[in-house]
Design a protein around this motif. Structure first.
Motif, PDB file in Angstrom:
ATOM      1  N   TYR A 124     -45.487  61.080 -18.260  1.00  0.00           N
ATOM      2  CA  TYR A 124     -44.489  61.615 -17.331  1.00  0.00           C
ATOM      3  C   TYR A 124     -43.734  60.512 -16.622  1.00  0.00           C
ATOM      4  CZ  TYR A 124     -48.451  61.424 -14.015  1.00  0.00           C
ATOM      5  OH  TYR A 124     -49.530  61.039 -13.276  1.00  0.00           O
ATOM      6  N   ARG A 160     -41.560  58.306  -5.691  1.00  0.00           N
ATOM      7  CA  ARG A 160     -41.558  59.760  -5.824  1.00  0.00           C
ATOM      8  C   ARG A 160     -42.707  60.269  -6.671  1.00  0.00           C
ATOM      9  NH1 ARG A 160     -35.470  61.598  -6.683  1.00  0.00           N
ATOM     10  NH2 ARG A 160     -34.624  60.861  -4.708  1.00  0.00           N
ATOM     11  N   HIS A 161     -43.068  59.501  -7.695  1.00  0.00           N
ATOM     12  CA  HIS A 161     -44.043  60.054  -8.632  1.00  0.00           C
ATOM     13  C   HIS A 161     -45.337  59.247  -8.704  1.00  0.00           C
ATOM     14  CE1 HIS A 161     -41.200  62.972 -10.085  1.00  0.00           C
ATOM     15  NE2 HIS A 161     -40.301  62.035 -10.153  1.00  0.00           N
ATOM     16  N   ARG A 182     -47.937  59.140  -5.395  1.00  0.00           N
ATOM     17  CA  ARG A 182     -48.696  60.355  -5.121  1.00  0.00           C
ATOM     18  C   ARG A 182     -49.814  60.571  -6.169  1.00  0.00           C
ATOM     19  NH1 ARG A 182     -46.664  66.292  -3.632  1.00  0.00           N
ATOM     20  NH2 ARG A 182     -44.652  65.462  -4.223  1.00  0.00           N
ATOM     21  N   ASN A 183     -49.445  60.362  -7.408  1.00  0.00           N
ATOM     22  CA  ASN A 183     -50.448  60.576  -8.456  1.00  0.00           C
ATOM     23  C   ASN A 183     -51.571  59.554  -8.387  1.00  0.00           C
ATOM     24  OD1 ASN A 183     -49.667  62.844 -10.286  1.00  0.00           O
ATOM     25  ND2 ASN A 183     -47.744  61.767 -10.150  1.00  0.00           N
ATOM     26  N   ILE A 232     -53.997  60.341  -5.460  1.00  0.00           N
ATOM     27  CA  ILE A 232     -54.957  61.394  -5.754  1.00  0.00           C
ATOM     28  C   ILE A 232     -56.205  60.813  -6.395  1.00  0.00           C
ATOM     29  CG2 ILE A 232     -55.351  63.304  -7.336  1.00  0.00           C
ATOM     30  CD1 ILE A 232     -52.497  64.142  -6.736  1.00  0.00           C
ATOM     31  N   LEU A 248     -53.205  67.158  -1.647  1.00  0.00           N
ATOM     32  CA  LEU A 248     -52.288  66.348  -2.431  1.00  0.00           C
ATOM     33  C   LEU A 248     -52.210  66.822  -3.872  1.00  0.00           C
ATOM     34  CD1 LEU A 248     -52.967  62.714  -1.259  1.00  0.00           C
ATOM     35  CD2 LEU A 248     -50.806  63.890  -1.233  1.00  0.00           C
ATOM     36  N   ASN A 249     -53.283  67.384  -4.383  1.00  0.00           N
ATOM     37  CA  ASN A 249     -53.336  67.688  -5.805  1.00  0.00           C
ATOM     38  C   ASN A 249     -53.275  69.188  -6.051  1.00  0.00           C
ATOM     39  OD1 ASN A 249     -53.640  67.693  -8.479  1.00  0.00           O
ATOM     40  ND2 ASN A 249     -55.668  66.770  -8.520  1.00  0.00           N
ATOM     41  N   PRO A 250     -52.163  69.668  -6.586  1.00  0.00           N
ATOM     42  CA  PRO A 250     -52.063  71.102  -6.844  1.00  0.00           C
ATOM     43  C   PRO A 250     -53.052  71.588  -7.887  1.00  0.00           C
ATOM     44  CG  PRO A 250     -50.206  69.915  -7.775  1.00  0.00           C
ATOM     45  CD  PRO A 250     -50.963  68.940  -6.958  1.00  0.00           C
ATOM     46  N   LEU A 251     -53.511  70.688  -8.734  1.00  0.00           N
ATOM     47  CA  LEU A 251     -54.462  71.108  -9.769  1.00  0.00           C
ATOM     48  C   LEU A 251     -55.802  71.496  -9.162  1.00  0.00           C
ATOM     49  CD1 LEU A 251     -53.718  68.472 -12.502  1.00  0.00           C
ATOM     50  CD2 LEU A 251     -53.485  70.922 -12.717  1.00  0.00           C
ATOM     51  N   ARG A 302     -56.255  72.636  -6.090  1.00  0.00           N
ATOM     52  CA  ARG A 302     -56.130  73.764  -5.173  1.00  0.00           C
ATOM     53  C   ARG A 302     -56.432  75.079  -5.867  1.00  0.00           C
ATOM     54  NH1 ARG A 302     -50.488  72.997  -3.064  1.00  0.00           N
ATOM     55  NH2 ARG A 302     -50.812  70.795  -3.358  1.00  0.00           N
ATOM     56  N   LYS A 328     -59.082  77.359 -11.602  1.00  0.00           N
ATOM     57  CA  LYS A 328     -59.408  78.671 -12.113  1.00  0.00           C
ATOM     58  C   LYS A 328     -60.896  78.774 -12.393  1.00  0.00           C
ATOM     59  CE  LYS A 328     -54.869  79.222 -13.184  1.00  0.00           C
ATOM     60  NZ  LYS A 328     -54.641  77.859 -12.710  1.00  0.00           N
TER      61      LYS A 328
END
Lengths: 330, 343
Positions: free
Chosen positions: B236, B253-254, B257-258, B261, B331-334, B336, B339
């Protein structure tokens, strides 16, 4: 005038002691509004070539070329930053595995908005934010995503592969490119989704006169969508021509083998017969044969093949082979 | 988010269960009588011991005894210190804030210094900057903390005379201690010399905090460096380059943050290490915290204090872990919306 004209582009992997020539003097030319397929087995340097064009290879690789024209302008003499600025302005790229190509921690909306060039926006800075949002929504509509609000709020992992590829195309369209490089855009996708993506690309090509360089390993599949095809093998140029030329009268033994190896419904293969395939497999980078790299696997190879053949041009049908199949069609 | 909280709460309960079982079993494993170990009453008379025995449910089976112990803990009774016969819970409430202050200060210093330097090293990968940073990090990691502390006192307190060599604040300042946290107490105090006192407290905390932060900061440098390197190689980032963003935009920007995490996950784990370092540093710098108190109790074979001190410190570390987990999830949507069955 050619949109993109590349002559003898080589890509070397720089090693500690010696460098390996991963892509060996490949030429590629694209006209405006053309859809060109770039075909080859995996490991034949297609993706490398594409990444070299757009300039995202890291410093492990060295790229050299005799000519690198973009819309009649020589880019080789320009400093790297300037070259990148020109290329990223007009050329966009979509990759295989779109989910991994989107930042997992940023929403789709943000990633889409930041791709929009601020020179496209009119108005004052307080209006720009809204305009950017609107532009992002328009882009989503263009690639056939109707639920733009839901999509903008989502993170990449919440969307399907095909959906992400649409988003990638939307991001690519944000700069209004003249050339879109699609690096196996439908790898690991279901065939219905594959069809959707290809149809989308085709409509973009027709409506916006956008050139597309379609990279694939599947010759059979992309012939429906391309005007011209370039075939590569193990980092070497093999053959280029219109889709009809390549498909009906391939000049190169390798192209012939590629066509023979793909099955279709009306081919009469007797039961339990062996399928057509070249013996052996594609050579690894450390042990490349000299001369024509197909040599050890080629059914027509002779002594002259230890020297790399020159590209011959027959009415726009280019082939790089000492013993091309051209004579056998007469 | 609710389910995430429930999961963390669940984890917290089970960890507390194990911790209390451990500290309860310690009272059997330490030499001496279990009842005295658990309560710390070494000079108790027969009657007092009998009362204690009923309150700790000594007649019941081991499970009932454990329940009685847990009940004691939750009612705030951790026993009395064997050496000084003072109430341990009171001691801890008095001493723990100083340790929290010191370790948090050191933690912030280590993060603020370590993580950006690690990012800088990764961005200049395989250049001189990268190698220099790595070398310095290696040295910082290898220096033992007790030696570094003494060296710091020698240079900065004795030779240069810039900073005080020990204690939390100069004795000149009379500050009331309602919360126990020095900085908060100073700020809420009515003292006319509030700001001088604050300055003085800062001067006192700088040296020990930097000494504690040295080793974790170097760990953070290496963590941040490797995290950033792996992020910069992902597809990415390549895609954003193809998108036409400039390098600075990509980083801010990218990439950051990554990379953060990945770092935060490990930062929480480093906190336990940091508290251990803080305990030793407290001894060197004469810091009135729970670490010094615990080490002194170990010297004095004060089993009740050791038991309760361990319990309290590990709870503190565990709470910090949970906080870092929340930061990670924020910070990490994964993380949150994980599943069912995905991890």
């Amino acid at each position: 005038m050619n949109l993109l004209d590349i002559r003898n582009l080589s890509i070397e992997l720089i090693g500690k002691n010696e460098s390996t020539l991963a892509v060996d003097r490949v030429s590629l030319a694209m006209k405006e509004g053309e859809v060109r397929g770039l075909v080859g087995e995996s490991g034949s340097g297609k993706s490398l070539l594409a990444q070299a064009i757009i300039g995202v290879l890291d410093d492990k690789w060295r790229v050299s070329a005799d000519r690198f024209h973009w819309r009649g302008k020589e880019l080789l003499h320009l400093p790297i930053e300037e070259r990148k600025a020109i290329i990223t302005q007009d050329v966009a790229m979509i990759f295989q595995e779109p989910i991994s190509c989107l930042d997992p921690t940023t929403t789709i909306g943000e990633q889409l908005e930041e791709a929009i060039d601020s020179s496209q926006l009119t108005g004052n800075f307080w209006q720009r934010r809204k305009q950017r949002k609107e532009a992002a929504v328009t882009l989503l509509h263009k690639v056939g995503i109707k639920q733009h609000e839901l999509c903008n709020k989502s993170y990449p992992h919440q969307l399907t592969e095909a959906f992400c590829q649409r988003v990638m195309i939307a991001i690519a369209l944000a700069r209004r490119p003249m050339l879109l490089i699609a690096d196996e855009p439908t790898a690991s996708m279901e065939s219905t989704n594959q069809g959707q993506i290809f149809r989308l690309l085709a409509s973009l090509n027709q409506l916006k006169n956008m050139s597309i360089l379609l990279i694939s390993h599947d010759l059979e599949n992309i012939t429906h969508w391309t005007n011209t095809i370039t075939v590569m093998y193990s980092g070497q140029f093999v053959e280029a021509g219109t889709t009809e030329q390549i498909f009906n009268k391939p000049f190169h033994p390798y192209t012939q083998a590629l066509l023979d190896s793909s099955l279709n419904a009306n081919s009469n293969v007797p039961a339990k017969s062996r399928l057509m395939a070249l013996p052996g497999s594609i050579p690894i980078l450390q042990h490349l044969p000299i001369g024509c790299r197909l040599g050890p696997r080629c059914p027509r190879a002779q002594q002259a093949c230890v020297a790399a053949p020159k590209v011959k041009n027959y009415h726009g049908h280019q082939v790089s082979c000492h013993y091309s199949l051209r004579d056998s069609y007469k | 988010m609710f389910i995430f909280t429930l999961r963390k709460l669940n984890l917290f309960l089970f960890t507390m269960l194990l911790l209390t079982i451990l500290s309860f079993s310690l009272s059997f494993l330490f030499p001496g009588e279990q009842l005295i170990n658990i309560s710390g009453q070494i000079n108790a008379t027969e009657q007092e011991l009998a009362i204690l025995a009923t309150s700790y449910n000594q007649e019941g089976n081991i499970f009932e005894q454990y329940l009685a112990y847990v009940f004691h803990i939750f009612s705030g009774d951790l026993g009395v210190s064997m050496s000084s016969q003072t109430d341990i819970a009171g001691e801890i409430v008095r001493l723990l804030p100083a340790t929290i202050e010191l370790s948090m200060f050191a933690f912030v210093i280590a993060t603020v210094i370590g993580v950006p330097i690690g990012f800088v090293a990764a961005i200049n990968h395989n250049k001189v900057t990268d190698n220099v940073i790595l070398a310095v990090a290696m040295i910082g990691y290898s220096v033992p903390v007790f030696w570094l502390g003494l060296l710091a006192i020698l240079t900065f307190s004795i030779q240069l005379g810039w900073l005080p060599s020990g204690g939390q604040i100069s004795l000149l300042y009379e500050i009331e201690r309602p919360t126990g946290f020095m900085f908060i107490d100073i700020l809420v105090s009515e003292s006319p010399h509030k700001w001088q006192a604050l300055q003085n407290a800062y001067a006192h905390i700088i040296l020990p905090a930097f000494v504690i932060a040295a080793a974790p900061a170097t760990v953070f440098i290496r963590l941040a460096r490797s995290a950033m390197l792996s992020v910069l190689e992902t597809s990415y980032i390549r895609a954003t380059r193809a998108k036409g963003l400039s390098f600075i935009q990509i980083i801010f920007r990218h990439a950051i943050r990554n990379a953060l995490i990945k770092v935060i996950q490990h930062i929480g784990l480093q906190f336990a290490n940091l508290v251990t370092l803080a305990m030793i540093t407290e001894v060197i710098f004469n810091w009135p915290g729970i670490g010094r108190w615990l080490i002194e109790s170990i010297y004095q074979r004060d089993y009740t204090a050791i038991q309760s001190g361990l319990l309290v410190l590990s709870t503190f570390i565990f709470i910090v872990h949970i906080i870092t987990d929340y930061t990670y999830a924020a910070l990490n949507p994964l993380a949150r919306g994980a599943k069912y069955g995905s991890r």
